[in-house]
Design a protein around this motif. Structure first.
Motif, PDB file in Angstrom:
ATOM      1  N   LEU A  66       0.780  -1.335  -0.081  1.00 53.64           N
ATOM      2  CA  LEU A  66      -0.010   0.116   0.074  1.00 53.64           C
ATOM      3  C   LEU A  66       0.846   1.245   0.215  1.00 53.64           C
ATOM      4  CD1 LEU A  66      -3.025   1.295   0.244  1.00 53.64           C
ATOM      5  CD2 LEU A  66      -2.630   1.011   2.580  1.00 53.64           C
ATOM      6  N   ASN A  67       1.039   1.899  -1.053  1.00 51.66           N
ATOM      7  CA  ASN A  67       1.936   3.108  -1.185  1.00 51.66           C
ATOM      8  C   ASN A  67       1.195   4.289  -1.604  1.00 51.66           C
ATOM      9  OD1 ASN A  67       3.660   5.078  -1.908  1.00 51.66           O
ATOM     10  ND2 ASN A  67       5.222   3.733  -3.038  1.00 51.66           N
ATOM     11  N   LEU A  68       0.773   5.011  -0.625  1.00 54.06           N
ATOM     12  CA  LEU A  68       0.224   6.469  -0.781  1.00 54.06           C
ATOM     13  C   LEU A  68       0.969   7.770  -0.291  1.00 54.06           C
ATOM     14  CD1 LEU A  68      -3.240   4.913   0.189  1.00 54.06           C
ATOM     15  CD2 LEU A  68      -2.581   5.584  -1.831  1.00 54.06           C
ATOM     16  N   SER A  69       2.074   7.500  -0.454  1.00 51.81           N
ATOM     17  CA  SER A  69       3.126   8.834  -0.187  1.00 51.81           C
ATOM     18  C   SER A  69       2.864   9.726  -0.854  1.00 51.81           C
ATOM     19  CB  SER A  69       4.288   8.277  -0.019  1.00 51.81           C
ATOM     20  OG  SER A  69       4.858   8.139  -1.421  1.00 51.81           O
ATOM     21  N   SER A  70       2.981  11.012  -0.239  1.00 49.12           N
ATOM     22  CA  SER A  70       3.091  12.490  -0.932  1.00 49.12           C
ATOM     23  C   SER A  70       1.793  12.677  -1.527  1.00 49.12           C
ATOM     24  CB  SER A  70       4.353  12.725  -1.814  1.00 49.12           C
ATOM     25  OG  SER A  70       5.310  12.248  -1.038  1.00 49.12           O
ATOM     26  N   LYS A  71       0.531  12.317  -0.938  1.00 50.54           N
ATOM     27  CA  LYS A  71      -0.557  12.480  -1.636  1.00 50.54           C
ATOM     28  C   LYS A  71      -1.532  13.682  -1.120  1.00 50.54           C
ATOM     29  CE  LYS A  71      -0.548   9.155  -4.771  1.00 50.54           C
ATOM     30  NZ  LYS A  71       0.823   8.687  -4.578  1.00 50.54           N
ATOM     31  N   GLY A  72      -1.024  14.395  -0.270  1.00 53.36           N
ATOM     32  CA  GLY A  72      -1.845  15.402   0.652  1.00 53.36           C
ATOM     33  C   GLY A  72      -2.955  14.950   1.485  1.00 53.36           C
ATOM     34  N   PHE A  73      -2.951  13.742   1.806  1.00 56.87           N
ATOM     35  CA  PHE A  73      -4.060  13.285   2.704  1.00 56.87           C
ATOM     36  C   PHE A  73      -3.916  13.736   3.888  1.00 56.87           C
ATOM     37  CE2 PHE A  73      -3.828   9.078  -0.049  1.00 56.87           C
ATOM     38  CZ  PHE A  73      -4.999   9.584  -1.160  1.00 56.87           C
ATOM     39  N   LYS A  74      -5.084  13.872   4.403  1.00 58.69           N
ATOM     40  CA  LYS A  74      -5.383  14.376   5.921  1.00 58.69           C
ATOM     41  C   LYS A  74      -6.332  13.473   6.699  1.00 58.69           C
ATOM     42  CE  LYS A  74      -5.734  18.241   9.207  1.00 58.69           C
ATOM     43  NZ  LYS A  74      -5.924  19.488   9.068  1.00 58.69           N
ATOM     44  N   GLY A  75      -6.041  13.158   7.706  1.00 57.31           N
ATOM     45  CA  GLY A  75      -7.126  12.298   8.531  1.00 57.31           C
ATOM     46  C   GLY A  75      -6.327  11.412   9.466  1.00 57.31           C
ATOM     47  N   THR A  76      -6.983  10.265   9.796  1.00 60.92           N
ATOM     48  CA  THR A  76      -6.394   9.345  10.805  1.00 60.92           C
ATOM     49  C   THR A  76      -6.495   7.721  10.224  1.00 60.92           C
ATOM     50  OG1 THR A  76      -8.808   8.790  11.882  1.00 60.92           O
ATOM     51  CG2 THR A  76      -7.486  10.475  12.935  1.00 60.92           C
ATOM     52  N   ILE A  77      -5.720   6.949  10.819  1.00 59.52           N
ATOM     53  CA  ILE A  77      -5.473   5.395  10.119  1.00 59.52           C
ATOM     54  C   ILE A  77      -6.327   4.777  10.888  1.00 59.52           C
ATOM     55  CG2 ILE A  77      -3.905   3.726   9.787  1.00 59.52           C
ATOM     56  CD1 ILE A  77      -3.207   6.399   8.435  1.00 59.52           C
ATOM     57  N   ALA A  78      -7.289   4.021   9.852  1.00 55.73           N
ATOM     58  CA  ALA A  78      -8.283   3.093  10.669  1.00 55.73           C
ATOM     59  C   ALA A  78      -7.552   1.764  11.099  1.00 55.73           C
ATOM     60  CB  ALA A  78      -9.325   2.618   9.240  1.00 55.73           C
ATOM     61  N   LYS A  79      -8.246   1.428  12.095  1.00 57.05           N
ATOM     62  CA  LYS A  79      -7.649   0.103  12.662  1.00 57.05           C
ATOM     63  C   LYS A  79      -7.744  -1.214  11.825  1.00 57.05           C
ATOM     64  CE  LYS A  79     -11.724  -1.071  15.235  1.00 57.05           C
ATOM     65  NZ  LYS A  79     -12.373  -1.320  16.575  1.00 57.05           N
ATOM     66  N   GLU A  80      -8.675  -1.002  10.823  1.00 61.43           N
ATOM     67  CA  GLU A  80      -8.755  -2.246   9.841  1.00 61.43           C
ATOM     68  C   GLU A  80      -7.667  -2.351   9.088  1.00 61.43           C
ATOM     69  OE1 GLU A  80     -12.822  -0.761  11.192  1.00 61.43           O
ATOM     70  OE2 GLU A  80     -11.090  -0.017  10.713  1.00 61.43           O
ATOM     71  N   VAL A  81      -6.682  -1.445   9.061  1.00 63.02           N
ATOM     72  CA  VAL A  81      -5.694  -1.557   8.251  1.00 63.02           C
ATOM     73  C   VAL A  81      -4.929  -2.973   8.768  1.00 63.02           C
ATOM     74  CG1 VAL A  81      -3.296  -0.701   7.633  1.00 63.02           C
ATOM     75  CG2 VAL A  81      -5.184   0.564   7.228  1.00 63.02           C
ATOM     76  N   GLY A  82      -4.795  -3.056  10.048  1.00 69.26           N
ATOM     77  CA  GLY A  82      -4.247  -4.428  10.539  1.00 69.26           C
ATOM     78  C   GLY A  82      -4.813  -5.879   9.972  1.00 69.26           C
ATOM     79  N   ASN A  83      -5.870  -5.542   9.223  1.00 66.91           N
ATOM     80  CA  ASN A  83      -6.491  -6.846   8.698  1.00 66.91           C
ATOM     81  C   ASN A  83      -5.747  -7.164   7.399  1.00 66.91           C
ATOM     82  OD1 ASN A  83      -8.082  -7.287  11.025  1.00 66.91           O
ATOM     83  ND2 ASN A  83      -9.841  -6.090   9.699  1.00 66.91           N
ATOM     84  N   LEU A  84      -4.948  -6.159   6.779  1.00 67.78           N
ATOM     85  CA  LEU A  84      -4.150  -6.646   5.625  1.00 67.78           C
ATOM     86  C   LEU A  84      -3.058  -7.694   5.864  1.00 67.78           C
ATOM     87  CD1 LEU A  84      -4.109  -2.983   4.009  1.00 67.78           C
ATOM     88  CD2 LEU A  84      -5.808  -4.769   3.503  1.00 67.78           C
ATOM     89  N   SER A  85      -3.517  -8.836   5.792  1.00 68.33           N
ATOM     90  CA  SER A  85      -2.693  -9.786   6.683  1.00 68.33           C
ATOM     91  C   SER A  85      -1.502 -10.345   5.780  1.00 68.33           C
ATOM     92  CB  SER A  85      -3.364 -11.146   7.035  1.00 68.33           C
ATOM     93  OG  SER A  85      -4.104 -11.470   5.960  1.00 68.33           O
TER      94      SER A  85
END
Length: 612
Positions: A116-135
């Protein structure tokens, strides 16, 4: 799609009318060969829904499929509050194959998210805990965005993760203890965030680590004394610009693969462990801006691979080792300034044939500058200011043809400075202020040194006149000749020095007028002519200089009136004209200078304000 379901302790392979792919709930290696063969046959049979093909004794774990990945990604999207390029809004849509979404790389075999590569996209927000399910995730890169909040503990579930890149964001809180479960991770980048608390000690037990970078946070506590007991593969460790306390662990000597170690800008105390000299592959060691004491270990200079050592702004004592570069033949940068080093500069320093930058400034080093320093052919900058050096400048220093910066100020150096010995046309900065030097400035100084930007001869015994050819120093930024015995008119053709920002020639015997061409010096910040014998009128062109901040004309022979044009300046902060022969009325425009903070017109022949 074939799914593993659990019935008691047995596992059954069933189909649900999907694409016929096999999804395992546990690694196949935990099942028997017979069971694995049964799975393959069952998947080929294309049986009806919920028909059981084989049972086994494999242990059960939670069912995770590709649909779990899609749910996790959509949960990630839901936490984004700013998406300036509409990347997720337009591209990440339910019902479309997520393996085709921007920033997603899937495995070919399982069609699961690997990167998952989303560097330098200007995003703002928080990180969903569900990302931990990308096993199946191996690399997670969300660096250089504006993510906030805490890092979810659930990221510790990503057991396949090799690289985690969360630098250059606004994360707060602590590094999750759960990161200790990332037992395959090799690279962890969390620099430039707002993380606090102690560094989770569990991460120092992950033997696969190669790079840890936690720079520019507010991480406190101290490093574990056994930090390298379980980090056999660590190559780079950076915890600079934090609030780490305590002593530097000796166990760093067990990180046998380390090449880069940065502990700078913290609150480390105690001495530098001598055992760091055992790091045979170390290339760069940063220890500056701490409160380190004790002597500089000579063992550091046994590391043949060392190219850089910085330990400035500490309280290190002792002296330089007499065989300083016998083994560190690759050393290119050595910064030890602002310490309490004593002793002398060893003549063996000539062996530092790779050294480009040497700073021993602001110590207690005594003795002479060794003539052998002229053998350091690679040297580009030499900083020896604010020590207790005696003697003169060895003529051999002229052999360093690539020297750019030479700082010898604030010592007890004496003798005539023979500028002709300086055969380096690359010279950009020369500072030999506050010594007992004598001599004169040659008329061809700027021809010999066309790149000269900074010349400071302040507070010596220099004499003679400054040639008008000084104006050929076309890139000169600062000229400080103050507190010497110069005569003549230094201001001839000075207006041609268009790059000059600081003209400081006070406390000499200069004469002459300020030419109107001074109005051409649009970059001038400081004009210091005080305590000389300048005369004539103050040119109105001074009021046209756009960034002029300080005007010091005191204790000269200036006559005439104060030009009202000075009031046109909006930048002057300090204006000193006292002890001259200025007459007439004080123009009210002077008081229109919005930035003016200091004004002294005393000791003149001024009358009332001009209110016209």
């Amino acid at each position: 799609m074939v799914r593993w379901d659990v019935v008691g302790v047995a596992i059954a392979v069933v189909t649900d009318g999907g694409n016929g792919g096999v999804m395992l709930s546990k690694k196949e290696s935990n099942c028997s060969a017979r069971e694995r063969e049964c799975v393959k046959k069952g998947s080929k049979a294309g049986a009806d829904d919920k028909q059981v093909y084989c049972l086994g004794a494999c242990a059960a774990i939670p069912i995770i499929s590709s649909s779990t990945d899609e749910s996790a990604l959509l949960a990630f999207k839901a936490k984004i509050t700013r998406d300036p390029y509409n990347i997720l809004q337009k591209n990440w849509t339910a019902g479309t194959p997520f393996c085709n979404w921007i920033g997603i790389i899937c495995s070919h075999r399982h069609q699961r998210v690997m990167a998952l590569n989303l560097s330098s996209k200007g995003f703002k927000g928080t990180i969903a805990k569900e990302v931990g399910n990308l096993s199946f995730l191996i690399s997670l890169d969300i660096s250089n965005n504006n993510f906030q909040g805490h890092i979810p503990d659930e990221l510790g579930n990503l057991h396949r993760l090799r690289g985690l890149y969360m630098q250059l964001n606004e994360f707060s809180g602590q590094i999750p203890e759960s990161f200790g479960f990332l037992n395959r991770i090799q690279e962890l980048f969390l620099y430039n965030n707002s993380l606090t608390g102690p560094i989770a000690p569990a991460i120092f037990n992950i033997s696969s680590f190669q790079v840890i970078d936690l720079t520019y946070n507010s991480l406190g506590g101290s490093l574990p004394m056994d930090i390298c007991n379980n980090l056999p593969n660590l190559e780079s460790f950076n915890v600079s610009y934090n609030q780490q306390r305590g002593q530097i662990p000796e166990s760093f000597s067990r990180c046998s693969e380390i090449k880069f170690l940065d502990l700078s800008c913290n609150e480390f105390t105690g001495s530098i462990p001598g055992k760091l000299g055992n790091l045979s592959k170390l290339e760069q060691l940063y220890l500056e801006n701490n409160t380190l004491t004790g002597e500089l270990p000579s063992t550091i200079f046994n590391i043949s691979s060392l190219t850089l050592l910085t330990a400035e702004f500490n309280m290190i004592s002792g002296s330089l080792p007499h065989d300083i570069c016998k083994k560190t033949t690759r050393l290119a940068l050595l910064y030890l300034f602002e310490n309490q080093l004593g002793g002398q500069i060893p003549s063996s320093i000539s062996g530092c044939q790779s050294l480009k930058h040497l700073s021993l400034a602001d110590n207690n080093i005594s003795g002479v500058i060794p003539a052998e320093i002229g053998n350091m052919s690679a040297l580009q900058s030499l900083y020896l200011i604010s020590n207790k050096l005696t003697g003169g400048i060895p003529p051999q220093i002229g052999n360093i043809t690539g020297l750019q910066d030479l700082y010898l100020g604030d010592n007890n150096l004496t003798g005539e400075v023979r500028f002709r010995y300086f055969n380096f046309s690359s010279l950009m900065e020369l500072e030999i202020a506050v010594n007992g030097f004598s001599g004169s400035v040659p008329h061809d100084l700027c021809f010999r040194h066309p790149k000269l930007k900074y010349l400071n001869l302040e507070n010596n015994q220099f004499h003679g006149q400054i040639s008008s050819r000084i104006s050929h120093c076309s890139v000169m930024d600062t000229l400080d000749l103050s507190a010497n015995k110069f005569t003549g008119n230094v201001l001839d053709n000075i207006g041609n020095m268009s790059m000059l920002r600081n003209l400081v020639v006070g406390r000499n015997n200069f004469t002459g007028i300020i030419p109107p061409t001074i109005g051409n010096m649009s970059r001038l910040l400081i004009l210091q002519l005080g305590r000389n014998n300048f005369y004539g009128k103050i040119p109105p062109e001074l009021g046209k200089l756009p960034i002029l901040e300080g005007v010091f004309l005191q204790a000269n022979q200036f006559t005439g009136e104060i030009p009202p044009e000075l009031g046109q300046s909006s930048s002057i902060r300090r204006l000193y004209m006292q002890s001259n022969k200025i007459s007439g009325e004080i123009p009210l425009s002077i008081f229109n200078i919005s930035m003016l903070r200091e004004l002294d017109l005393s000791g003149n022949q001024l009358s009332s304000f001009n209110v016209s």
